[in-house]
Design a protein around this motif. Structure first.
Motif: not given
Length: 319
Positions: A56-71, A147-152
């Motif tokens: 969740t931490a990583k998903l919430l950190s994504l830009s709009e372009a990254e969200r559109a491209a997918g994970v 680092p974002v995932v680890v912080a989560g």
């Protein structure tokens, strides 16, 4: 290194999406081990494990372009489930690459979210495919080298420090090391005197091998515990564990499964072997530190199917 301010910031962002899981004393485990035991019940988290926090931490950190491209993510089970469920909730397209050794139930759950599932013969092959997809434009949500995932994942430790009574030693399972890195960073900031112990299973002891070698090394995986089976740890998690963790203990698969049965009988919780391995390690810790120990267990997940548990108890003769 991940700082307490990083973890606190992530906790504020993800709090509305996740469960603040219970921290409870366990009379049953206290009687079994002969010392007070407190559990952080992260198996009651969304998707059945702590992995929902980092995803969740990583998903919430994504830009709009990254969200559109997918994970894209690599997973032996829990990370993939967490990413798929939380990506669906946040309307992000997800692909999960899993080895064929992953539990069938985990693959089914990921597919049911609408995520794309890609199967590979080995975990190493899964990481290779995920890297290729990253080069094609997907954002890689790494299970531990981020680092974002680890912080989560560190928000587990933040809550444990706030909610637990007096503790001397905390045990945390180790796969790639994301959970223990984040938890150790939080606990050392909040409770500096605590000893933190990692636990791995034989055939998935990537962190133990890294500590012995002085840095991350590749491991030939053989443990049944797919959710701990990272082919290597990362420099990020190695740095945290080598600096903040007392020692990493390694236990046999058989004892991890026995630990699941003991947790069910004495603690009344249904866990997977990635959490069951904490029980044999806890006995080692008590032997080393003595009767004054007050243990904390991060019960990381409960995504074990009944059929898998039957197969493991048959295999190891644990009836």
């Amino acid at each position: 290194m991940i700082g307490i301010s990083d973890i606190e910031g992530v906790a504020e962002r993800i709090g509305g999406h996740l469960v603040r899981t219970p921290t409870v004393p366990s009379p049953g485990l206290s009687a079994l081990l002969g010392v007070p035991v407190t559990m952080k019940l992260e198996l009651l988290q969304r998707t059945g494990s702590f992995k929902a926090r980092g995803a969740t931490a990583k998903l919430l950190s994504l830009s709009e372009a990254e969200r559109a491209a997918g994970v894209v993510a690599v997973s032996g089970g829990n990370h993939g489930i967490a990413l798929a469920v939380m990506a669906a909730a946040l309307d992000v397209k997800a692909t999960v690459v899993m080895p064929r050794s992953a539990p069938a139930r985990s693959v089914e759950i990921v597919a049911a979210t609408g995520a794309s599932v890609r199967l590979t013969d080995t975990m190493g092959g899964a990481f290779t495919l995920a890297e290729r997809l990253r080069e094609e434009g997907f954002t890689l949500v790494h299970p531990f080298d981020d680092p974002v995932v680890v912080a989560g994942q560190g928000t587990v430790g933040l809550e444990f420090a706030a909610d637990a009574g007096e503790l001397t030693d905390v045990l945390v399972s180790v796969g790639g090391g994301g959970l223990i890195s984040g938890v150790a960073a939080a606990l050392r900031a909040r409770r500096p005197a605590l000893r933190i112990w990692g636990v791995e299973t034989e055939g998935a002891q990537a962190m133990w091998e890294a500590l012995a070698a002085g840095g991350p090394v590749q491991l030939e995986l053989s443990s049944i515990v797919s959710t701990l089976s990272a082919p290597s740890v990362s420099q990020l998690t190695y740095d945290h564990v080598s600096a903040l963790v007392e020692e990493v203990l390694v236990v046999p698969d058989r004892e991890a499964v026995r630990g699941c049965l003991e947790l069910a009988e004495h603690a009344k919780v249904w866990t997977e072997p990635a959490a069951g391995c904490l029980l044999p390690a806890a006995r080692q810790v008590v032997e080393r530190v003595g009767d004054g120990a007050r243990l904390g267990l991060v019960v990381c997940g409960g995504n074990a199917a009944a059929a898998d548990m039957r197969a493991w108890t048959d295999r190891f003769g644990l009836h």
